[in-house]
Enzyme design. Structure first.
Site, PDB file in Angstrom:
ATOM      1  N   ARG A  62      46.907  79.399  60.696  1.00 51.49           N
ATOM      2  CA  ARG A  62      47.989  80.517  61.478  1.00 51.49           C
ATOM      3  C   ARG A  62      49.303  80.109  60.636  1.00 51.49           C
ATOM      4  O   ARG A  62      49.513  78.760  60.207  1.00 51.49           O
ATOM      5  CB  ARG A  62      48.151  80.139  62.899  1.00 51.49           C
ATOM      6  N   GLU A 152      55.800  84.029  71.232  1.00 52.59           N
ATOM      7  CA  GLU A 152      56.200  83.550  72.749  1.00 52.59           C
ATOM      8  C   GLU A 152      57.267  84.486  73.276  1.00 52.59           C
ATOM      9  O   GLU A 152      58.505  83.978  73.447  1.00 52.59           O
ATOM     10  CB  GLU A 152      56.592  82.030  72.644  1.00 52.59           C
ATOM     11  N   GLU A 262      48.502  78.437  70.541  1.00 46.36           N
ATOM     12  CA  GLU A 262      49.068  77.239  70.383  1.00 46.36           C
ATOM     13  C   GLU A 262      48.731  76.244  71.548  1.00 46.36           C
ATOM     14  O   GLU A 262      48.831  76.293  72.573  1.00 46.36           O
ATOM     15  CB  GLU A 262      50.751  77.166  70.539  1.00 46.36           C
TER      16      GLU A 262
END
Length: 349
Positions: A62, A152, A262
């Protein structure tokens, strides 16, 4: 007896094969290498980080992409170079567009410098930025397997315009970003992800997606994946039980692929700012604890319809081992860069 053994082995194999994406965020590796950090295996052999990752069972990396960072770190050119290293090592790439000049997270979602603020102009800019960036990856011979349109984004993206105070704006921006990927020259097309934090909180996920999809411009055909962050050290409510409930409900409600985008577990946490969740308190703060924790979360994902990926956040960031938490270290390497045995968990999930 033989039947029981066969069934047990079949079950174990199914869990191993269930997670299609076994990954880490390695965004900081070039910054670390420039600072003099090098990486060694558990046996002490110095190797490029990508080789150590592959040997440990990682198949996807990532990478966060910032628009115009002051020092150039994490911009598009930085990420193209990093992605080419990943490809050469046989790793797939997951591009995480922050749509900001710096960190984008629940506390920061700032519009990049020089971008417009009116919703129509901003949506058009976002479309073209995403299109151009996707085409840059294509031109470099990189076909990302996953692209996240924002990072997020529970409070929204590109604030203040894209705040969740106006979900129509949020929906319009996400629809535009998705279109930029779909109209690009990337072939095959990547899986498109929307990523929120607090993956353990079903009410948060439910209310956010219901509001965004109800607004109109965003449709379920605009994205393929729902990504979540799952950190155990920010809220005592982040139990494994709550995570399982939330991910199960998300998968059943919308039918999307589910990814823990995450995750971290500490090797040292002397004075945590928040109480750890009740069903995690038996797990030690150690490399063994990291392995146990990752396997437990992987088991939950394997039991969720379309649960297919887990990404450990920045396991090799030696100059920031606390990784933003109140714990001293969450990395899967010990200072100054020696692999911990926990990194091999990717061979077992």
């Amino acid at each position: 007896m033989l039947v029981n053994i066969f069934l047990a082995l079949s079950s174990f194999t199914a869990v191993q094969a269930a997670l299609k994406y076994k990954g880490v965020d390695w965004s900081s590796v070039i910054v670390e290498e420039k600072a003099g950090i090098s990486y060694t295996t558990t046996s002490g052999t110095t190797e490029p980080l990508e080789k150590i990752l592959v040997e440990s069972g990682v198949n996807t990396v990532r990478q966060r992409v910032w628009v115009n960072p002051r020092d150039g770190n994490y911009n598009l050119d930085y990420n193209l170079k990093l992605a080419q290293r990943a490809k050469a090592a046989g790793l797939d790439v997951y591009v995480d567009f922050h749509y900001s000049d710096t960190w984008a997270d629940p506390g920061h979602q700032a519009i990049p410098s020089g971008w417009p603020t009116g919703i129509d102009d901003l949506a058009w800019k976002l479309y073209n930025y995403t299109l151009d960036s996707s085409n840059a990856f294509a031109a470099a011979g990189i076909s990302p397997t996953i692209i996240s349109i924002g990072n997020e984004i529970r409070p929204g993206l590109l604030l203040p315009t894209g705040s969740t105070r106006n979900f129509n704006n949020v929906a319009w921006l996400l629809h535009s970003a998705s279109a930029g990927i779909k109209d690009s020259k990337l072939s095959p097309q990547p899986r498109i992800m929307i990523h929120l934090d607090n993956g353990w909180d079903w009410n948060t996920q439910k209310n956010w997606y219901e509001s965004a999809l109800k607004a109109g411009p965003l449709t379920t055909s605009d994205f393929d994946m729902m990504g979540v962050s799952y950190y155990p050290f920010y809220n005592s409510g982040a139990t494994l039980s709550n995570l399982k409930t939330s991910l199960t409900n998300m998968a059943n409600e919308w039918g999307k692929e589910i990814v823990v985008a995450e995750i971290n577990w500490p090797t040292s946490c002397k004075s945590p700012a928040y109480s750890f969740p009740s069903d995690l308190k038996s797990i030690p703060f150690s490399a063994d604890g990291q392995t146990i924790f990752m396997k437990k979360v992987a088991d939950i994902l394997a039991g969720v319809k379309n649960g297919n990926g887990i990404f450990y956040w920045e396991p090799a960031w030696m100059d920031n081992q606390g990784l933003g938490s109140s714990c001293e270290s969450n990395t899967m390497f010990s200072w100054p860069g020696k692999e911990l045995p926990s990194l091999d968990v990717f061979n077992a999930i």
